[in-house]
Design an enzyme around this catalytic site. Structure first.
Site, PDB file in Angstrom:
ATOM      1  N   CYS A   2       1.291  -1.689  -0.052  1.00 45.74           N
ATOM      2  CA  CYS A   2      -0.413   0.182   0.159  1.00 45.74           C
ATOM      3  C   CYS A   2       0.639   1.901  -0.108  1.00 45.74           C
ATOM      4  O   CYS A   2       1.050   2.228  -0.720  1.00 45.74           O
ATOM      5  CB  CYS A   2      -0.823   0.191   1.018  1.00 45.74           C
ATOM      6  SG  CYS A   2      -1.958  -1.432   0.688  1.00 45.74           S
TER       7      CYS A   2
HETATM    8  N1  LIG Z   1      -2.380  -6.118   2.027  1.00 43.08           N
HETATM    9  C1  LIG Z   1      -3.413  -5.211   2.876  1.00 43.08           C
HETATM   10  O1  LIG Z   1      -2.432  -5.052   4.003  1.00 43.08           O
HETATM   11  C2  LIG Z   1      -4.137  -3.744   2.393  1.00 43.08           C
HETATM   12  C3  LIG Z   1      -4.591  -2.647   3.498  1.00 43.08           C
HETATM   13  C4  LIG Z   1      -5.433  -2.160   2.180  1.00 43.08           C
HETATM   14  C5  LIG Z   1      -5.861  -1.785   1.536  1.00 43.08           C
HETATM   15  N2  LIG Z   1      -5.289  -3.465   0.142  1.00 43.08           N
HETATM   16  C6  LIG Z   1      -6.041  -3.408  -1.345  1.00 43.08           C
HETATM   17  O2  LIG Z   1      -6.335  -4.056  -1.335  1.00 43.08           O
HETATM   18  C7  LIG Z   1      -6.145  -5.058  -2.799  1.00 43.08           C
HETATM   19  C8  LIG Z   1      -5.976  -6.290  -2.877  1.00 43.08           C
HETATM   20  O3  LIG Z   1      -4.391  -6.266  -1.799  1.00 43.08           O
HETATM   21  P1  LIG Z   1      -3.838  -7.906  -1.540  1.00 43.08           P
HETATM   22  O4  LIG Z   1      -2.854  -6.860  -0.246  1.00 43.08           O
HETATM   23  O5  LIG Z   1      -5.177  -9.081  -1.042  1.00 43.08           O
HETATM   24  O6  LIG Z   1      -3.487  -8.340  -2.686  1.00 43.08           O
HETATM   25  P2  LIG Z   1      -2.645  -9.828  -2.916  1.00 43.08           P
HETATM   26  O7  LIG Z   1      -1.923  -9.866  -4.116  1.00 43.08           O
HETATM   27  O8  LIG Z   1      -2.703 -10.573  -1.425  1.00 43.08           O
HETATM   28  O9  LIG Z   1      -4.181 -10.250  -3.627  1.00 43.08           O
HETATM   29  C9  LIG Z   1      -4.583 -10.537  -4.732  1.00 43.08           C
HETATM   30  C10 LIG Z   1      -5.267 -11.537  -5.132  1.00 43.08           C
HETATM   31  O10 LIG Z   1      -6.139 -11.306  -6.160  1.00 43.08           O
HETATM   32  C11 LIG Z   1      -5.529 -12.851  -6.888  1.00 43.08           C
HETATM   33  N3  LIG Z   1      -5.963 -11.923  -8.526  1.00 43.08           N
HETATM   34  C12 LIG Z   1      -5.047 -11.781  -9.402  1.00 43.08           C
HETATM   35  N4  LIG Z   1      -5.399 -10.954 -10.216  1.00 43.08           N
HETATM   36  C13 LIG Z   1      -6.596 -11.820 -10.124  1.00 43.08           C
HETATM   37  C14 LIG Z   1      -7.667 -11.882 -11.266  1.00 43.08           C
HETATM   38  N5  LIG Z   1      -7.885 -10.574 -12.753  1.00 43.08           N
HETATM   39  N6  LIG Z   1      -8.738 -12.157 -11.235  1.00 43.08           N
HETATM   40  C15 LIG Z   1      -9.282 -12.772  -9.391  1.00 43.08           C
HETATM   41  N7  LIG Z   1      -8.158 -12.781  -8.849  1.00 43.08           N
HETATM   42  C16 LIG Z   1      -6.955 -12.671  -8.997  1.00 43.08           C
HETATM   43  C17 LIG Z   1      -4.446 -13.294  -7.162  1.00 43.08           C
HETATM   44  O11 LIG Z   1      -4.013 -14.122  -7.190  1.00 43.08           O
HETATM   45  C18 LIG Z   1      -4.310 -12.819  -5.277  1.00 43.08           C
HETATM   46  O12 LIG Z   1      -5.175 -14.150  -4.907  1.00 43.08           O
HETATM   47  C19 LIG Z   1      -5.221  -4.592  -3.354  1.00 43.08           C
HETATM   48  O13 LIG Z   1      -5.985  -2.426  -4.292  1.00 43.08           O
HETATM   49  C20 LIG Z   1      -4.458  -3.179  -1.986  1.00 43.08           C
HETATM   50  O14 LIG Z   1      -3.983  -1.874  -1.789  1.00 43.08           O
HETATM   51  C21 LIG Z   1      -4.776  -4.258   0.807  1.00 43.08           C
END
Ligand SMILES: NC(=O)c1ccc[n+]([C@@H]2O[C@H](COP(=O)([O-])OP(=O)(O)OC[C@H]3O[C@@H](n4cnc5c(N)ncnc54)[C@H](O)[C@@H]3O)[C@@H](O)[C@H]2O)c1
Length: 428
Positions: free
Chosen positions: A260
């Site tokens: 992030c």
């Molecule tokens: N990790 C955090 O602490 C956090 C906190 C707040 C917001 N976010 C936001 O949340 C969002 C997701 O982050 P995350 O940390 O969970 O990411 P991540 O990489 O852990 O998980 C994303 C998942 O989406 C899957 N994926 C990718 N492309 C895809 C598609 N086209 N269709 C279906 N699945 C797909 C991936 O295989 C993965 O399992 C981002 O925008 C991030 O900025 C993350």
């Protein structure tokens, strides 16, 4: 009620389990068959999310995972939690959101609610995602289906922050969309904060992350300035935080990490440019924070120099490769920058991280994939000319480190209160 959650990562998986615990049936969708297989076998692949929780919800038939996006036709609401990284040129890459839109649109039924949770620039939900969904489904947002944005506020690995207790923002494409989104999240989250639009909710999430980035940059800059004056920034911050109002502590470190804070501010920079606006705070904070690994390397060079050694030819251990303590998430970790910079200057590098036994393949540091965590014993640790504490995991025994290590470069104040030898610990 049955919903689909798309993207079963650090955000989507805990959210799925929270909805399931609240009695909602959740279909988890992901493009990664390995994750889907692992979850359907009852195994969480994220260390701080216990497998027992996954198995409990599967046994209650409230959670299952699939790669078949056509199955969104079974659900009344779809929540999208896919990655939003930057491209090589540091412009937003919303292709994961758009590809998800393309994959689900043909299967959306009338009346469904689609919510985006991924962090992104204002306008993504109403402009980019809406267009893809409408074009491929033949349905109209606000008339045939509902559309909303609700940013995730996950704090991974923090046991005091349960998903259900963190207030959730929601903005709708229309007032009716907002109403649907609020009703959905009320099932699983205690407090919902309705907002006037998707764009305002998108902008709020960016403010939260930019706030962190700028304040971390401030203490990183002060760390360098105060060090030149012989003043310890950690002592100063700990004293300042005794003020009961108007101050919030942020701590310096070896650089920003995680999915992030190093990334999201630049989503706004890019969008602001389209409005002829500059984001000067974001740029300055970015400059200061990205300079931190270089500063740590310079401090390591000075520490080695005090022992008549140089980086070139020295054996250096990076201790803690995850981007924050007590989790196994190594995305964008400054530890990798340190490994790269030190190697480039001729050091023989290794890492130790109890949460990352082997570096997994990834988008941004694939050249370290397969590298294994060094052992933890007197012989191994003592064989390094310097150990750089990059992330201060609780599971590391810093008392042993003080006994075994020749030199310690401490970027986290982890050695505070430890018995060490004169000249052994260098703060950075
Ligand atoms: N990790 C955090 O602490 C956090 C906190 C707040 C917001 N976010 C936001 O949340 C969002 C997701 O982050 P995350 O940390 O969970 O990411 P991540 O990489 O852990 O998980 C994303 C998942 O989406 C899957 N994926 C990718 N492309 C895809 C598609 N086209 N269709 C279906 N699945 C797909 C991936 O295989 C993965 O399992 C981002 O925008 C991030 O900025 C993350």
């Amino acid at each position: 009620m049955k919903i689909a959650i798309i993207g079963l990562g650090y955000v989507g998986l805990p959210l799925s389990l929270q909805f399931a615990r609240s009695g909602v049936t959740v279909l988890g969708l992901d493009i990664d068959p390995a994750k889907v297989e692992s979850l359907n076998a009852g195994c969480s692949y994220i260390r701080h999310i216990p497998s027992a929780g996954v198995r409990r919800q599967m046994a209650a038939e409230r959670f299952s995972a699939s790669t078949d996006f056509a199955r969104v036709r079974e659900v009344g609401a779809v929540i999208i939690c896919v990655p939003t990284p930057l491209k090589k040129n540091r412009e937003p890459d919303i292709s994961y959101i758009l590809n998800t839109g393309k994959a689900i649109a043909p299967h959306l039924k009338k009346g469904v609610l689609v919510v985006l949770e991924s962090t992104t620039y204002p306008g993504t939900t109403e402009e980019d995602l809406r267009k893809v969904l409408e074009k491929r489904s033949g349905l109209r947002a606000g008339r045939d289906f509902h559309l909303a944005f609700s940013p995730e506020r996950e704090d991974p690995g923090n046991p005091d922050r349960r998903v259900e207790d963190i207030p959730k923002l929601a903005g709708g494409y229309t007032p009716a969309c907002l109403k649907r989104a609020v009703a959905l999240y009320r099932k699983a989250i205690k407090s919902i904060v309705p907002m006037s639009s998707c764009r305002a909710a998108e902008a709020t999430k960016l403010l939260e992350n930019i706030f962190r980035s700028v304040n971390i940059a401030l203490v990183n800059e002060l760390k360098v300035v105060y060090d030149a004056m012989g003043i310890d920034i950690w002592e100063v911050i700990n004293a300042a935080k005794t003020k009961p109002f108007g101050f919030m502590p942020f701590y310096p470190g070896p650089g920003l990490g995680g999915h992030c804070i190093p990334i999201d501010p630049f989503y706004l920079t890019w969008k602001a440019r389209k409005y002829g606006q500059n984001t000067r705070f974001i740029k300055l904070a970015g400059e200061i924070n990205t300079a931190m690994p270089h500063y740590v390397v310079e401090r390591t060079a000075a520490a080695l120099h005090s022992k008549r050694k140089s980086i070139n030819g020295s054996k250096i251990l990076v201790l803690g490769l995850a981007y924050k303590p007590n989790v196994d998430d190594d995305r964008e970790s400054p530890g990798y920058h340190l490994l790269d910079l030190l190697k480039k200057r001729g050091a023989k590098v290794a890492y130790h991280d109890p949460y990352i036994p082997t570096v997994r393949p990834s988008r941004e540091h694939s050249h370290w994939a397969g590298t294994k965590s060094a052992g933890w014993n007197r012989r191994v640790i003592g064989s390094f000319d310097a150990v750089i504490i990059c992330t201060a995991h609780r599971a590391v025994n810093y008392r042993q480190l003080a006994q075994w290590a020749q030199l310690i470069v401490d970027t986290r104040n982890a050695m505070k209160g430890m018995k060490t030898r004169p000249g052994q610990v260098w703060k950075a």
